[in-house]
Design an enzyme around this catalytic site. Structure first.
Site, PDB file in Angstrom:
ATOM      1  N   TYR A 141       0.819  -1.217   0.000  1.00  0.00           N
ATOM      2  CA  TYR A 141       0.000   0.000   0.000  1.00  0.00           C
ATOM      3  C   TYR A 141       0.851   1.265   0.000  1.00  0.00           C
ATOM      4  O   TYR A 141       0.408   2.318  -0.435  1.00  0.00           O
ATOM      5  CB  TYR A 141      -0.905   0.031   1.241  1.00  0.00           C
ATOM      6  CG  TYR A 141      -2.243  -0.632   1.069  1.00  0.00           C
ATOM      7  CD1 TYR A 141      -2.337  -1.946   0.620  1.00  0.00           C
ATOM      8  CD2 TYR A 141      -3.414   0.051   1.381  1.00  0.00           C
ATOM      9  CE1 TYR A 141      -3.565  -2.559   0.492  1.00  0.00           C
ATOM     10  CE2 TYR A 141      -4.650  -0.555   1.250  1.00  0.00           C
ATOM     11  CZ  TYR A 141      -4.721  -1.860   0.811  1.00  0.00           C
ATOM     12  OH  TYR A 141      -5.945  -2.467   0.687  1.00  0.00           O
ATOM     13  N   LYS A 187       2.917 -15.291   1.650  1.00  0.00           N
ATOM     14  CA  LYS A 187       3.042 -15.976   0.354  1.00  0.00           C
ATOM     15  C   LYS A 187       4.517 -16.315   0.158  1.00  0.00           C
ATOM     16  O   LYS A 187       5.158 -15.939  -0.833  1.00  0.00           O
ATOM     17  CB  LYS A 187       2.485 -15.060  -0.751  1.00  0.00           C
ATOM     18  CG  LYS A 187       2.354 -15.706  -2.117  1.00  0.00           C
ATOM     19  CD  LYS A 187       1.268 -16.771  -2.207  1.00  0.00           C
ATOM     20  CE  LYS A 187       1.317 -17.461  -3.557  1.00  0.00           C
ATOM     21  NZ  LYS A 187       0.398 -18.620  -3.632  1.00  0.00           N
ATOM     22  N   ASP A 219      -3.342 -17.979  -0.145  1.00  0.00           N
ATOM     23  CA  ASP A 219      -4.394 -18.648  -0.931  1.00  0.00           C
ATOM     24  C   ASP A 219      -5.017 -19.784  -0.132  1.00  0.00           C
ATOM     25  O   ASP A 219      -6.236 -19.964  -0.115  1.00  0.00           O
ATOM     26  CB  ASP A 219      -3.844 -19.122  -2.298  1.00  0.00           C
ATOM     27  CG  ASP A 219      -2.539 -19.891  -2.195  1.00  0.00           C
ATOM     28  OD1 ASP A 219      -1.922 -19.919  -1.114  1.00  0.00           O
ATOM     29  OD2 ASP A 219      -2.131 -20.481  -3.225  1.00  0.00           O
ATOM     30  N   ASP A 243      -6.331  -7.056   3.991  1.00  0.00           N
ATOM     31  CA  ASP A 243      -7.491  -6.409   3.381  1.00  0.00           C
ATOM     32  C   ASP A 243      -8.420  -7.470   2.806  1.00  0.00           C
ATOM     33  O   ASP A 243      -9.636  -7.455   3.045  1.00  0.00           O
ATOM     34  CB  ASP A 243      -7.005  -5.458   2.273  1.00  0.00           C
ATOM     35  CG  ASP A 243      -8.152  -4.741   1.595  1.00  0.00           C
ATOM     36  OD1 ASP A 243      -9.062  -4.279   2.313  1.00  0.00           O
ATOM     37  OD2 ASP A 243      -8.145  -4.650   0.350  1.00  0.00           O
ATOM     38  N   ASP A 247     -12.229  -9.104   4.380  1.00  0.00           N
ATOM     39  CA  ASP A 247     -13.527  -9.079   3.692  1.00  0.00           C
ATOM     40  C   ASP A 247     -14.153 -10.475   3.641  1.00  0.00           C
ATOM     41  O   ASP A 247     -15.364 -10.621   3.815  1.00  0.00           O
ATOM     42  CB  ASP A 247     -13.391  -8.523   2.260  1.00  0.00           C
ATOM     43  CG  ASP A 247     -13.740  -7.047   2.192  1.00  0.00           C
ATOM     44  OD1 ASP A 247     -13.421  -6.318   3.155  1.00  0.00           O
ATOM     45  OD2 ASP A 247     -14.358  -6.616   1.184  1.00  0.00           O
TER      46      ASP A 247
END
Ligand code: IPM
Ligand code: MN
Length: 365
Positions: A141, A187, A219, A243, A247
């Site tokens: 970000y 990751k 993932d 983020d 959600d």
């Protein structure tokens, strides 16, 4: 002592849901014999319309001067095509960075009356209770270099050691207070920045031998959350992975409209619902105020060390749901559909009852 709260109601449904939370804050203050001064400032599209920028120095200064910030939501269709730095979302990012809010806490617990609103089967979701610790002021970000031209676009995902250490510590400490299980999401099979993240988290872990640490690729984590969310206790992850994960977490609990968050640094704190500004339902008095009310509950717990007040608000929300009251977006057959304002008043009535019952017994004020 009077605490100063800066209110940034923002855009869309922001003003309606913060108004609801303010009502609950004022009521709580009265009951718990404390007082708050509230100052309102513009942010996001509302600020852009008035001042030509989504975040003024004045608003930022007001946040620096206050004990806590309560934010509604920012954004809307009419500002989507503005230059990057003028977009409402840019204000939120600048605010987080300027206030040094590196820890974003997003609890995911499913209220039992809402189990059947989840997109997951009852037996999968029931009893889910974990919390996401999302790093909020670093990673892709904010990394440099960034940009795009006609040939390419690029961003940089970078984490310095201290950035990983401080968020990891927060997450380990939370795990110690809870069920002593921490999952670090990365990751590392592809990204060096994740290999580094993993190594630093391992180092920090040696100070928390009582916490069981595991690592998960992002993932796989996304898959595990919808397969078996009960396996998680505390999740710690980087800005962008957090983020996305938060959600997914929001959705499985039945409604994003239920989820609060706290963003903490060493000096400042900001509380906001996880949901966005929902411009399509703005101004209709139908938005769900519970995520913002629960964010206010988090404010009492983290900024004002009023854990009991926080718990009473939480219980009042749960009782309200138990009684079958729902805003439209989570209503199912047999529920009583109420407006934003009605929902707020019912929560306050329940607060009152719980407060009166409990003050006879359990808590000392
Ligand atoms: C969130 C939001 C923000 C983010 C946007 C609005 C910049 O999605 O708080 O999760 O990506 O952090
Ligand atoms: Mn998000």
């Amino acid at each position: 002592m009077t605490q100063l709260i800066t209110l940034l109601s923002g855009d869309g449904i922001g003003p309606e849901v913060t108004k609801a939370a303010v009502k609950v804050i004022q009521h709580t203050a009265e009951k718990f014999n404390t007082s708050f001064t509230l100052q309102e400032k513009l942010i996001g599209g509302a600020s852009y319309e008035e001042y030509g920028t989504p975040l003024t120095e004045d608003t930022l200064q007001a946040c620096y001067d206050s004990n806590a910030v309560l934010l509604g939501a920012v954004g809307g269709y009419q500002w989507e095509n503005l230059e990057h730095h003028l977009k409402p979302e840019a204000a939120l990012l600048k605010l987080r960075k300027s206030l040094g809010l590196f820890t974003n806490i997003r609890p995911t617990n499913v209220f039992s009356p809402l189990v059947d609103s989840s997109s997951l089967k009852r037996e999968v979701i029931e009893g889910t209770d974990y919390v996401v610790f999302r790093e909020l002021t670093g990673g892709i970000y904010f990394g440099q270099p960034r940009g795009y031209d006609e040939h390419k676009g690029f961003n940089t995902m970078v984490y310095g050691k201290e950035e990983v250490v401080r968020i990891a510590k927060q997450a380990f400490e939370a795990a110690q207070r809870r069920n002593k299980k921490l999952t670090s999401v990365d990751k590392a099979n592809v990204l060096e920045v994740s290999q580094f993240w993993r190594k630093v988290v391992e180092e920090v872990a040696s100070d928390y031998p009582d916490v069981e640490l595991n690592h998960m690729y992002v993932d796989n984590a996304a898959m595990q959350i919808v397969r078996d969310p009960k396996q998680f206790d505390v999740i710690v992850t980087s800005n962008m992975f957090g983020d996305i994960i938060s959600d997914i977490s929001g959705m499985i609990t039945g409604s994003l409209g239920m989820l609060p968050s706290a963003s903490l640094g060493t000096k400042y704190a900001l509380y906001e619902p996880v949901h966005g500004s929902a411009p399509d339902i703005a101004g209709k008095n139908i938005a769900n105020p519970l995520a913002t009310i629960l964010s206010a509950a988090m404010m009492f717990e983290y900024s004002f060390e009023m854990a009991t007040a926080s718990q009473v608000i939480f219980d009042a929300v749960e009782r309200t749901l138990d009684q079958g009251y729902r805003t439209a977006e989570i209503a199912m057959e047999g529920d009583t559909v109420v407006t934003t304002e009605e929902m707020t008043d019912i929560v306050i009535t329940n607060f009152e009852k719980i407060f009166n019952d409990q003050s006879l017994g359990v808590f000392t004020l």
